[in-house]
Design an enzyme around this catalytic site. Structure first.
Site, PDB file in Angstrom:
ATOM      1  N   GLU A 433       0.837  -1.190   0.000  1.00 50.00           N
ATOM      2  CA  GLU A 433       0.000   0.000   0.000  1.00 50.00           C
ATOM      3  C   GLU A 433       0.879   1.249   0.000  1.00 50.00           C
ATOM      4  OE1 GLU A 433      -1.474   0.338   3.901  1.00 50.00           O
ATOM      5  OE2 GLU A 433      -2.175   2.392   3.631  1.00 50.00           O
ATOM      6  N   ASP A 506      -0.508  -1.363   6.418  1.00 57.15           N
ATOM      7  CA  ASP A 506      -0.209  -0.928   7.775  1.00 57.15           C
ATOM      8  C   ASP A 506      -1.189  -1.543   8.764  1.00 57.15           C
ATOM      9  OD1 ASP A 506       1.894   0.545   6.945  1.00 57.15           O
ATOM     10  OD2 ASP A 506       0.764   2.420   6.769  1.00 57.15           O
ATOM     11  N   ASP A 508      -2.921  -0.048  10.847  1.00 55.53           N
ATOM     12  CA  ASP A 508      -3.907   0.921  11.336  1.00 55.53           C
ATOM     13  C   ASP A 508      -5.241   0.781  10.605  1.00 55.53           C
ATOM     14  OD1 ASP A 508      -3.362   1.844   8.850  1.00 55.53           O
ATOM     15  OD2 ASP A 508      -2.327   3.662   9.502  1.00 55.53           O
ATOM     16  N   ASP A 510      -6.649   2.600   8.257  1.00 56.28           N
ATOM     17  CA  ASP A 510      -6.565   2.705   6.796  1.00 56.28           C
ATOM     18  C   ASP A 510      -6.082   1.400   6.189  1.00 56.28           C
ATOM     19  OD1 ASP A 510      -7.519   5.207   6.657  1.00 56.28           O
ATOM     20  OD2 ASP A 510      -5.552   6.194   6.471  1.00 56.28           O
TER      21      ASP A 510
END
Ligand code: 0RA
Length: 643
Positions: A433, A506, A508, A510
């Site tokens: 990403e 990641d 997180d 997102d």
């Protein structure tokens, strides 16, 4: 066998029988991983459901206890406790210690659990360190216990009861840690199967309790599933977040040659169809004769109605089945006295006569419904016409993409940093990403066998677009070309270019969102890739802790604290927090996330098609409230299930 002397000849044979189960548990319950562990519960519950189908049981309660045991309580007739003549032992003991003994006592019409499991409670007993059973029957309460399948003493009548009316069975078992890789039950896994059983058997009330978790009032959490409307409510449940084309779920029921057929369906505006076929309560994922009969009749009735009412004049040809099934939610449930299960996972119904039985039930039922509800009929036909037009447009676009990649050897995406090996078995593709993570991954990788494809932040939400639009998206096209298999009907696993396809995102919110989008794409258009276990997600650590030349990685705050306390004497020289893959330098990225020796990859599997289907619709669809609710309820397990 030290106890041979205490038992008659029958008993010796019994002990050998259960030894076989302990020697080859996978032969009886499929596997000894988490899936097999959950099967033990289903096995016991199936017996209670059989009692319910025979008309003797209304209430089933499953409890996950805090000591790695589970109990199943029902108000059925109770396991018989009288003396079994052949073995000269209480029937209860025989049923729990002799393989396949359960069925011999029964005169019930449907042996519901014939296929996947249905091996009997004796198998659960054999694979449990301990099992305790209590039966209320014949005016008394009876108890018996077993250790690894062997009786611990004799069955005892522990007390009398006021009434002969009160009957039932309680079975509590402690799965054996010598057999199972894990003893941890997942509430979500049990709840989705128990809810499914409650939908499939209307009138049965099933409660799932979890004594490991407390609600706000300090009581064990509990859910109860009871659906008077049966599979009609199942369809409403699946469609909760979809926009239905007509208000009422269409439903029929029929019985022919002892085969009981139920069908419930409702068309929606969505693009994804969702058809779930069950035989004797088993989810027949591989389909079979009942599904074939359903599809044949559906295609016929919709085409006939369309022609008779002049709704197909825009098309040069008949509607195809797939056009009609676009956005259609359906549940088909058959109950058969002698179901034959075939296929790789024994989840394909084979009985040939069922095809015609379902076809004629469905043909009669749906044609009549259409005559009586012309508005609904018209909405369904027009939606299918629209789907047929889109299908033709998509076919053209798909052919173009394939032709381009097939003919042109330089057609691999420019952004792809491919690996050197040409052997797909050892090759890995990291889908990274963001450009910075992609850049780091390109430097970090071992180029011999690791390829990197950076993708831009947001992948197209494939839930909301038809294939022609999806294929206009660069990120998606790059992924398809890099993976090599093609998509949809054209998917061919033999063309897979990488054994592992790894989503590098990641840790997180997102990252989770992008993983879900990617997963939706794989689920909808490359499902065999998921089913084959080729899809993975990286699990980058959140912290790196240094202490006197040692390095430790922590995945969570709790783990960090533990490492600091136990490994660093409370005084680490450095605690580094990684915000995202893009912030690691290539060496760190290699060490933590890409190096096969050190990294943690999460393999992604689709446990339950119906649950996953609902999950994707909820997570990716338009309705906002159900999505919020769903994420709140399922946050930890919503994304995927570990194998
Ligand atoms: C054998 C025969 C009968 C019932 C059962 C077994 C039975 C097994 C289990 C396991 C969990 N709950 C259960 N409930 C019943 C039929 C008994 C009769 O004919 O009265």
């Amino acid at each position: 066998m030290s106890q041979e002397g205490e038992y008659g000849a029958g008993q010796i044979q019994v002990l050998e029988g259960l030894e076989a189960v302990r020697k080859r548990p996978a032969m009886y319950i499929g596997s000894v991983d988490s899936r097999g562990l959950h099967h033990l519960v289903y096995e016991v519950v199936d017996n209670s459901i059989d009692e319910a189908l025979a008309g003797y049981c209304e209430d089933i309660t499953v409890t996950i206890h805090g000591d790695e045991s589970v109990s199943v309580v029902d108000d059925g007739r109770g396991i018989p406790v009288d003396t079994h003549e052949e073995y000269d032992r209480p029937a209860l003991e025989v049923i729990l210690t002799v393989l396949h003994a359960g069925g011999k006592f029964d005169s019930k019409s449907y042996q519901v659990s014939g296929g996947l499991h249905g091996v009997g409670v004796s198998v659960v007993n054999a694979l449990s360190e301990r099992l305790e059973v209590e039966v209320k029957r014949d005016g008394g309460v009876f108890r018996h216990a077993f250790d690894r399948g062997e009786p611990d003493g004799d069955m005892e009548r522990v007390r009398d009861m006021e009434s002969e009316e009160e009957t039932g069975t309680r079975i509590r078992f402690w799965p054996d840690d010598e057999i199972f890789e894990t003893l941890e039950y997942a509430f979500a896994t049990l709840s989705s199967r128990l809810r499914e059983l409650a939908f499939l058997n209307s009138g049965v009330r099933i409660t799932l309790r979890d004594e490991r978790q407390e609600d706000d009032d300090g009581r064990p959490i509990a859910e109860t599933y009871e659906y008077e409307g049966g599979i009609r409510e199942f369809v409403e449940y699946i469609n909760e977040t979809r926009s239905a084309l007509h208000r009422d779920v269409i439903y029929f029921e029929d019985e022919e040659e002892d085969v009981h057929v139920e069908v419930a369906l409702q068309a929606t505006e969505e693009l994804q169809g969702s058809i779930h076929a069950f035989a004797n309560n088993i989810n027949t994922r591989e389909g079979g004769t009942h599904l074939t009969g359903f599809k044949t009749a559906l295609t016929r009735v919709v085409n006939d109605y369309g022609k008779e009412n002049d709704l197909l004049s825009d098309l040069e040809e008949n509607l195809k089945g797939e056009d009609i099934r676009e956005g259609l939610t359906a549940v088909i449930s058959v109950k058969h006295p002698d179901p034959q299960f075939e296929g790789q996972t024994k989840t394909k119904l084979g009985n040939s006569e069922v095809r015609g039985i379902v076809e004629s039930a469905m043909h009669g039922g749906l044609a009549t419904y259409f005559e009586e509800n012309p508005n609904t009929a018209q909405a369904i036909v027009l939606k299918a016409v629209e789907a047929a037009k889109a299908r033709k447009a998509a076919k053209k676009a798909e052919e173009l993409t394939r032709r381009k990649s097939a003919l042109d050897s330089t057609s691999l995406p420019g952004k792809l940093a491919d690996c050197q090996t040409k052997d797909p078995e050892e090759a890995e593709l990291f889908i990274a990403e963001g450009d910075s993570a992609g850049g780091s991954a390109k430097q970090a990788r071992n180029p011999e066998f690791q390829a990197v494809l950076p993708i831009r932040g947001k992948v197209l939400n494939v839930e909301k677009h038809r294939l022609d639009r999806i294929l206009e998206n660069d990120e998606i096209r790059n992924m398809i070309t890099a993976i090599g298999t093609g998509i949809g009907d054209e998917f061919d696993i033999d063309d897979l270019r990488y054994e592992k396809v790894v989503m590098a995102t990641d840790a997180d919110v997102d990252g989770a969102h992008i993983r879900t989008l990617l997963l939706t794409f794989f689920y909808r258009h490359m499902r065999p890739l998921l089913e084959g276990g080729h899809v993975f997600a990286t699990q980058p650590p959140l912290y790196r802790i240094r202490y006197r030349g040692d390095t430790f990685d922590a995945m969570t705050d709790a783990e960090r604290d533990e490492i600091v306390a136990e490994k660093c004497d409370g005084n680490p020289s450095q605690v580094q927090r990684f915000k995202g893959l893009g912030e690691m330098n290539p060496q760190q990225l290699w060490d933590t996330t890409m190096d096969p020796e050190n990294r943690i990859l999460k393999q992604i599997a689709i446990e339950d098609a119906a649950a996953a289907d609902r999950m994707f619709s909820v997570l990716m669809g338009d309705a906002v409230e159900p999505r919020k609710q769903f994420i709140k309820e399922h946050a930890p397990e919503a994304e995927w299930v570990d194998i």
